[in-house]
Each structure stands twice: as structure tokens, then as C-alpha cells.
Design an enzyme around this catalytic site. Structure first.
Site, PDB file in Angstrom:
ATOM      1  N   ASP A 101       0.846  -1.187   0.000  1.00  0.00           N
ATOM      2  CA  ASP A 101       0.000   0.000   0.000  1.00  0.00           C
ATOM      3  C   ASP A 101       0.885   1.242   0.000  1.00  0.00           C
ATOM      4  OD1 ASP A 101      -2.929   0.767   0.360  1.00  0.00           O
ATOM      5  OD2 ASP A 101      -2.897  -1.242   1.220  1.00  0.00           O
ATOM      6  N   ASP A 207      -3.232   4.423  -2.341  1.00  0.00           N
ATOM      7  CA  ASP A 207      -4.375   4.852  -1.540  1.00  0.00           C
ATOM      8  C   ASP A 207      -4.843   6.240  -1.960  1.00  0.00           C
ATOM      9  OD1 ASP A 207      -5.996   4.258   0.940  1.00  0.00           O
ATOM     10  OD2 ASP A 207      -5.038   6.103   1.624  1.00  0.00           O
ATOM     11  N   GLU A 264      -6.640   3.806  -5.918  1.00  0.00           N
ATOM     12  CA  GLU A 264      -7.982   3.880  -5.329  1.00  0.00           C
ATOM     13  C   GLU A 264      -8.607   5.199  -5.770  1.00  0.00           C
ATOM     14  OE1 GLU A 264     -10.016   3.568  -0.899  1.00  0.00           O
ATOM     15  OE2 GLU A 264      -8.128   4.649  -1.155  1.00  0.00           O
ATOM     16  N   HIS A 341     -10.470  -4.585   2.119  1.00  0.00           N
ATOM     17  CA  HIS A 341     -10.469  -4.284   3.558  1.00  0.00           C
ATOM     18  C   HIS A 341     -11.473  -3.205   3.941  1.00  0.00           C
ATOM     19  CE1 HIS A 341      -8.025  -1.301   1.607  1.00  0.00           C
ATOM     20  NE2 HIS A 341      -8.083  -0.546   2.674  1.00  0.00           N
ATOM     21  N   ASP A 342     -12.037  -2.501   2.959  1.00  0.00           N
ATOM     22  CA  ASP A 342     -12.997  -1.417   3.222  1.00  0.00           C
ATOM     23  C   ASP A 342     -14.433  -1.815   2.912  1.00  0.00           C
ATOM     24  OD1 ASP A 342     -11.179   0.468   4.145  1.00  0.00           O
ATOM     25  OD2 ASP A 342     -10.799   1.300   2.163  1.00  0.00           O
TER      26      ASP A 342
END
Length: 574
Positions: A101, A207, A264, A341-342
Site C-alpha cells: 500500500d 491509496d 484507489e 479491507h474497506d
């Protein structure tokens, strides 16, 4: 068309790992890097090509590691930099690759850069973050604008030391970096990118990739929540005027390492903006995560301000079609995903997590998303059909700052009204990020094999581990895990159509069955998926010419004109 004609990341399947919940190797209740190393043979056995490790950097863990205090160090409970070096080496030894990430819109407020920045207005790093003076309304101090943080409340935090506000699009402990400062940008590249690229990392999931360039003047957001002082501002602060410049600058570094990037990209409904980022000739990003699919059924003002299953199948069809359309007549690339994960677990959101249908619907979702073009991403536990936390669990089991902030907001706004709180809890039980963060279910023991049963894990293991776990599914040829392994191999065997083909949605009005054709250069495939717990008529559309049944998620498929509950099929069109 052979796979060697494409960049390595186009044909790849990526397996995402959330370190704190994957495998605890030292029985302290927290997952760690050595736990990942212990499970590499399992990961390889799935047929994936890349592992993506969520933030493992030094962090106070206010937002589960997305608040980084040192890019060049590892969060102590996870291990050391040396452990990371071994993980990279062992991944490569198995013929796989590894991405990390890249969290560079903001740091932790405990990062040395921010400590310097907030120490005085004259500090050399003051301009590395976004500081603004207060504005005064009728003599009352107010933040510079009305932006709402992604986690609720104002996006501005007052600092007593220097008597100014700093911007934080997420938690107050996550101050935004000022990308307009060239010195700050190059420090980011050196510390967050080059440090790990030199250690052999193969790329990054980037991210909040479209938030770095803020709009000039930081204007107020439109009023969409009249009862609140702070307003949703994603459409204001995303995709700012210098985004293309910054991403080109980053790519110039990353391309030297043949590094993969997937950004993202929230709040970006305009496909032309996405194409600016991912068009190959633009040399910015390889691909992005568009949020069309995972936003389906979420609230408009607050994502949790909705009811479970507040969508129609047409909404999901349209969302998939929009992300797949990115490839039509362009040099762009896209991604296929439904969990991370979100997000809550896909079987609970888009399938049927009842004991009767959870396995079949989990297989159907595997068939669907592995048949979509682009790079495929699979989240830990998705391959065994993990489901959401049980409804009877109390709100105290929810650990995520996003969940607790929303529940507390509803409590405050409603005066602790029991009906409103029950609605909030029901929505969280359907959509919360917590569902993806319960520990991985390796076996049927109390702690699921994640950690020793005598240990209290950092988050409660889902009680479904007694029935949904790797050990049991490994023994069965008819398990969700077995189907995922088969599906990933099937995807590679038919990559010309499933990975690289163009997408045509058919029978859009059908309220129970999703059907689409994938067009390759020399052949096409038809995919049909029954999104219901009842038999459904086989759609007539899309069946041009003779067909051969290639795959189904039902063992005794007849190939007839009726689809069983949660049945999916893939046909070749001749």
C-alpha cells in the site's frame, strides 16, 4: 493472443492480505509478517500471481495502519524491516510478486514531518502540510470551509500551538500532505516509494490516488445535509487540477522498476477523468479501483444511511458495465473486485449467506467476477466464502473508526432513539468495514487457527469459522475454495476472452438473472448468473449461434433452460 504480449500485471490475479487479521505467528493476538510467510504455500496453491500487503508500516493504528508515522519502518507487532525483506524474497522464490500500500495523501500526526510542521509557522516543513487561518463568523472561530471528513465531523483540526487549522480528509490524526510543495513530494517519493522499490517490491496499490491535488481556494462543498454544519466534499477535493502532473511524476520513477500501480479512485463517475489516469499512452497509472460496484446499495449522504439490500439487480449490472466499458476502444486497463479491507463480505452483500445458499452464491460470485476483464483482485477469506459478523453481535464488537463514528453520530442526532440506533446497527451489520477485518478462518477452533485458542485476538473471530474454514474446504472437491482454485485456472485458460475481452451486457431488464457476453478477438463467451434463491428462466438473449457449456457452479448441471438458485454458467459462443 499469448500472455507474453501483455504487461505482467494484466493477466495477474492479486490476493490482498490484511496483516493484522491474516495469521498470528507468535500468539500475541495480532497477525504479523512471519504469519504471512508461514502461509505462502497456501496462497501460491490458490493460483494467484501477486500478493498485496496492506499497510505494515510503523503506525499508531488510529485507522488500522493508514496513519503512517514512518514509511521506512515496520509496525512493531508485525515484525521488522528484515521480516519484510524475507517476505519479498520468499514471494519471489515462489514465482509470485508482491505489492504494498502506498499511503501518501496523508501521514500520521506522529510522523516526524508533521511534528516539525506543527512546531512553528516558520519551520521549514510548515508548508509540507495544509495549514490555514481560522475564519470568523459573528466573532466565532470557524474552520476555513465546510468540508466533512470521510469519517465525520469537520475536515479541519485546530492547533493551539500555532493557532491555525490543518486539513485532514480522514481522522484528525491523519493530516493531509501538501503535494503542491515540490520538496515534500520528493521526500514522499524517496521515503515511501524508492525505499521499498530498492528492496524488490513490485508495485503499489495507491491509496486515495485522486486526492493529492486540492482545488485552488479550497471552496465550500454544496449543501447536501442541511441538518449538519459539515458537508460531503469528495466531488470538490478529488481530481484536482494538478493530479495528472503528480501522477506523471510518480510514474517516471515507478516505470524504472517495471512497477505495477492500481489507484484507489473514489468520487469519480466521469469515465473521461478515469481515462486520463489509466490510458497507457498517458503514462500515469496502470489501472484504478472504481467504486461503482462496491458503492451499490450505499447511502448517498452517508454510506451507512441506508437499509440492507437497498438496490436492484439492474443497479449492480449497470455498475459492472460502467467499469468494464473503460476498455472499449481505448488503451486503458481496468480491475475486477468486489471485496477488500474497506467492504463488507460479498456473499452477505450480493449473495445469500444463509446456510442453504452461501456456498453456491459464493461460487457464483467467483464465477461472475473472475469472468470480468481487467486485473482480478481477491481479498483474504473471499476464496472460502467468509460472511459478515453475526447479527446478534453487539455494537461493541465493531472496532473500525468509521463504524463507531457513524453509530455515535446517529445516537447524538437522534437523542439515543432506539429505533434509529437499530437502523444504524442493521446498516452496519450489512455494510461495515469491520466484516472484512475479522481474523482469517483457517480451521474450526475457537480462534479459527488465526492464533492459539488461549489467546484473546485483537478482534473477535467470526463464529462461522466452525463451518467456513480453509481446513474443511481443502478436504472437499465441492467447496468454495476448490471452486475458486478451478475458476482462477479457468480464467487463465480463457484469458483472451475473460481477461482481455470486451463486455456486452444483455437482458438488462431481467430482475433475477445477470447475463453478459465477453467478446474476444476470435471467440466469445456468454456468462449467466441467477441472483435469486428460486429457479429462473434461462434468458433467450445473447445466444447467437451454437453454444457449448464450459463451466457451472452446480455439479449436476444439465445445461437446460432453467437456472437453479444462485447458479452461474459460462458458455462459449460459436
Amino acid at each position: 493472443m499469448t500472455i507474453t504480449q501483455h504487461p505482467w500485471w494484466k493477466n495477474a490475479v492479486v490476493y490482498q492480505i490484511y496483516p493484522t487479521s491474516f495469521q498470528d505467528s507468535n500468539n500475541d493476538g495480532i497477525g504479523d509478517l512471519r504469519g504471512i510467510i508461514q502461509r505462502l504455500d497456501y496462497i501460491q496453491s490458490l493460483g494467484v500471481d501477486v500478493i498485496w500487503v496492506c499497510p505494515m508500516y510503523e503506525s499508531p493504528q488510529v485507522d488500522m495502519g493508514y496513519d503512517i508515522s514512518n514509511y521506512e519502518s515496520v509496525h512493531a507487532p508485525y515484525g521488522t524491516v528484515e521480516d519484510m525483506e524475507e517476505l519479498v524474497a520468499q514471494v519471489h522464490d515462489r514465482g509470485m510478486r508482491i505489492i504494498l500500500d502506498l499511503v501518501v495523501n496523508h501521514t500520521s500526526d506522529q510522523h516526524a514531518w508533521f511534528k516539525e510542521s506543527r512546531s512553528s509557522k516558520s519551520n521549514p516543513k510548515r508548508d509540507w502540510y495544509i495549514w490555514k487561518p481560522a475564519k470568523y463568523v459573528n466573532g466565532q472561530r470557524k474552520p476555513p470551509n465546510n468540508w466533512r471528513s470521510n469519517f465525520g465531523g469537520s475536515a479541519w483540526q485546530w492547533d493551539d500551538t500555532t493557532e491555525e487549522y490543518y486539513l485532514h480528509l480522514f481522522c484528525p490524526e491523519q493530516p493531509d500532505l501538501n503535494w503542491d510543495n515540490e520538496e515534500a513530494r520528493w521526500a514522499i517519493y524517496e521515503s515511501a516509494m524508492l525505499f521499498w522499490l530498492e528492496k524488490g517490491v513490485d508495485g503499489f496499490r495507491v491509496d486515495t490516488v485522486n486526492m493529492y491535488s486540492k482545488p485552488p481556494g479550497l471552496p465550500d462543498a454544496p449543501i447536501t445535509d442541511p441538518s449538519a454544519e459539515w458537508q460531503e466534499a469528495g466531488l470538490v477535493y478529488c481530481n484536482g487540477p494538478r493530479m495528472n502532473e503528480y501522477l506523471s511524476e510518480m510514474n517516471a520513477i515507478l516505470s524504472r522498476y517495471d512497477a505495477m500501480t492500481v489507484g484507489e479512485c473514489p468520487f469519480t463517475a466521469d469515465s473521461s477523468t478515469v481515462l486520463e489516469y489509466v490510458g497507457a499512452s498517458n503514462k500515469r497509472l496502470n489501472m484504478v479501483f472504481q467504486f461503482d460496484v462496491v458503492d451499490t446499495g450505499q447511502g448517498k449522504v452517508f454510506k451507512y444511511q441506508t437499509e440492507p439490500f437497498a438496490y436492484k439487480l439492474q443497479d449492480l449490472k449497470d455498475a459492472i458495465a460502467r467499469t468494464q466499458a473503460l476498455l472499449d476502444g481505448t488503451d486503458a486497463w481496468t480491475s475486477s473486485f468486489v471485496e477488500n479491507h474497506d467492504q463488507a463480505r460479498s456473499v452477505s452483500r450480493f449473495g445469500d449467506d444463509s446456510p442453504e445458499w452461501r456456498e453456491r452464491s459464493g461460487k457464483m460470485l467467483s464465477l461472475l467476477f473472475a469472468s470480468l476483464s481487467g486485473t482480478l483482485f481477491v481479498y483474504q477469506g473471499q476464496e472460502i466464502g467468509m460472511v459478515n459478523m453475526p447479527e446478534e453481535w453487539s455494537i461493541d464488537e465493531y472496532k473500525d473508526v468509521d463504524s463507531s463514528n457513524y453509530y455515535n453520530m446517529v445516537a447524538e442526532r437522534s437523542g439515543n432513539n432506539a429505533i434509529e440506533l437499530a437502523k444504524a446497527k442493521a446498516s452496519l451489520q450489512h455494510l461495515s468495514r469491520d466484516h472484512a477485518r475479522t481474523p482469517m478462518q483457517w480451521d474450526a477452533s475457537r480462534n479459527g487457527g488465526f492464533t492459539d485458542d488461549s489467546v484473546q485476538p485483537w478482534m473477535r473471530v467470526n463464529t462461522s469459522t466452525t463451518e467456513i474454514n480453509v481446513t474443511q474446504q481443502t478436504k472437499s472437491k465441492d467447496s468454495v475454495l476448490a471452486f475458486w482454485r478451478h475458476m482462477l485456472q479457468f480464467r487463465k485458460e480463457h484469458a483472451d476472452v475473460l481477461v482481455h475481452g470486451t463486455f456486452e451486457l444483455v437482458d438488462r431488464q431481467n430482475e433475477k438473472v445477470m447475463s453478459f457476453v465477453k467478446h474476444g478477438k476470435s471467440r466469445s463467451a456468454l456468462v449467466v448468473c441467477n441472483f435469486s434463491a428460486t429457479d429462473s428462466e434461462f434468458p433467450c438473449v445473447g445466444m447467437n449461434g451454437k453454444t457449448d457449456l464450459l463451466l457451472s457452479n452446480v455439479l449436476d448441471v444439465s445445461g437446460g433452460d432453467r437456472l437453479r438458485p444462485w447458479e452461474g454458467r459460462v458458455y462459449t459462443l460459436r
